[in-house]
Design an enzyme around this catalytic site. Sequence first.
Site, PDB file in Angstrom:
ATOM      1  N   ASP A 102      -0.290   5.160   0.737  1.00  0.00           N
ATOM      2  CA  ASP A 102      -0.608   6.138   1.778  1.00  0.00           C
ATOM      3  C   ASP A 102      -0.531   5.496   3.148  1.00  0.00           C
ATOM      4  O   ASP A 102      -1.221   4.509   3.433  1.00  0.00           O
ATOM      5  CB  ASP A 102      -2.017   6.710   1.566  1.00  0.00           C
ATOM      6  CG  ASP A 102      -2.130   7.523   0.292  1.00  0.00           C
ATOM      7  OD1 ASP A 102      -1.132   8.134  -0.095  1.00  0.00           O
ATOM      8  OD2 ASP A 102      -3.215   7.533  -0.320  1.00  0.00           O
ATOM      9  N   ASP A 118      -1.461  -0.421   6.054  1.00  0.00           N
ATOM     10  CA  ASP A 118      -1.674   0.275   7.327  1.00  0.00           C
ATOM     11  C   ASP A 118      -3.136   0.266   7.754  1.00  0.00           C
ATOM     12  O   ASP A 118      -3.471   0.829   8.782  1.00  0.00           O
ATOM     13  CB  ASP A 118      -1.200   1.728   7.219  1.00  0.00           C
ATOM     14  CG  ASP A 118      -2.102   2.555   6.298  1.00  0.00           C
ATOM     15  OD1 ASP A 118      -2.355   2.100   5.159  1.00  0.00           O
ATOM     16  OD2 ASP A 118      -2.552   3.638   6.707  1.00  0.00           O
ATOM     17  N   ASP A 159       0.861  -1.173   0.000  1.00  0.00           N
ATOM     18  CA  ASP A 159       0.000   0.000   0.000  1.00  0.00           C
ATOM     19  C   ASP A 159       0.902   1.229   0.000  1.00  0.00           C
ATOM     20  O   ASP A 159       2.100   1.139   0.315  1.00  0.00           O
ATOM     21  CB  ASP A 159      -0.905  -0.020   1.237  1.00  0.00           C
ATOM     22  CG  ASP A 159      -1.904   1.114   1.225  1.00  0.00           C
ATOM     23  OD1 ASP A 159      -2.542   1.333   0.187  1.00  0.00           O
ATOM     24  OD2 ASP A 159      -2.028   1.808   2.258  1.00  0.00           O
TER      25      ASP A 159
END
Length: 339
Positions: free
Chosen positions: A18, A214, A16
Site C-alpha cells: 500500500d 512509504d 511494502d
Amino acid sequence: MHSQTLIDAYDTLLLDLDGVVYLGRDAVPGAPEALRQAQERGVRLAYVTNNASRTPGAIAQHLSALGAPATPDDVVTSAQAAARLVAERVEPGAAVLVVGGMGLRGALRAHGLRPVSTAIEEPVAVVQGIAPDLSYGLLAEGTLAVRRGALFVAANADSTMPTGRGELPGNGAMTRVIATATGVEPVVAGKPEPPLHRESMLRTAARRPLVVGDRLDTDVEGAVNAGVDSLLVLTGVAGPLDLLTADPRHRPTYVGAGLTALHEPYVSPRRSAEGWRCGEWLATWTADRGLSLEGQGDPVEGLRAACAAVWEGVGDAKADEDAVKPALASSPFADLSSR
C-alpha cells in the site's frame, strides 16, 4: 551493459504494498514496470505487507492483474509472521481465536494451528488483524479470551492504512479496543517489530536486502531495527515534512520519488564547505535560522540535500517543524507526496 544504478547493490527487494506498488485497487504509476525490470535483472521480489486481511494468493492475483510479477510464494504478510510467532509459543493444533479475516486463518492453519471464533472454545491465543467486516462480536470474544489469559498478538500496529480515498483506521487503532478493555498490550508481529522481517529473511534467504516503503514508522523503522538499508518512496504516506523532522530511527538510507528510482543512478548529498549539496541544490542548517535551501533541478535531489543538512544539524534530536516549514513552503518539493 548498464550504468550503475541503486538496485545494483542489492539482491532482494523487500517491498511494502500500500502506497508503494498500489493505492487501493490501482497501481502506483510506473511501479509494475519498475518491478518487472528489477526481476529481469535477477533481483528477488518479496512483497512484505502489514495487511493481514488477505491471503498471499489473493494479493498475488491483485499484483498480477496490475502487471507486477508476483506469485503467492513472493508474498510475506504480517499474518504469516503472527502465525509463526504463535506457533513457536503454543502446542501444535492449539485453538487460536481470530479477530480478523481469511489471511490470518490461512496462515494459522499453515502452521498447524486451529482457528476459532469464540472464547468458549478456550483458545490459547488471540490474533488480531484488520478486516473490512470486523465486528463488535469478534472483538468481544477476543476480549473475553485475553481476560482469561490467552496470548494477545496483533498482526501489526499501524494506526492508519492508505487507500484510494485517503487514510482509514488501521489494525493498530482497532487493537486498542481489546487492549483498553483488558489492560493487556498485544505482542506485535508486523513492521517495525522484528517478527515480520525475520519471516521475510527466512522466506527469501536474502543476503543484501533493500527495504522499500512509504512509511517512516513501519518500513523505515523496521529496516533500522533490522540493520538493513531502506528506500523511502514519496508515493504513499510520508511526505517531505515527515522526512525533514524524522528522528534517527525514522531516517531512510535513500529517498526516491517512486520505484523508478531503483533503476536510476542515485545522486547522494555531499558535504561541502558551504553546506550539503545534491545535484544543483545547496542546503544549510543553523540553529538560529533553521533550514535554508537554494538551487534548481530535480526536486527530490533538493529534498535529499535538505534532509542531510537538517539531520546533521539536529543530530539525534528531532527538528522543530517551525524551523523547516519556511524553506519547505518555498521549495519545489513541498507537494512531492501523493497525499
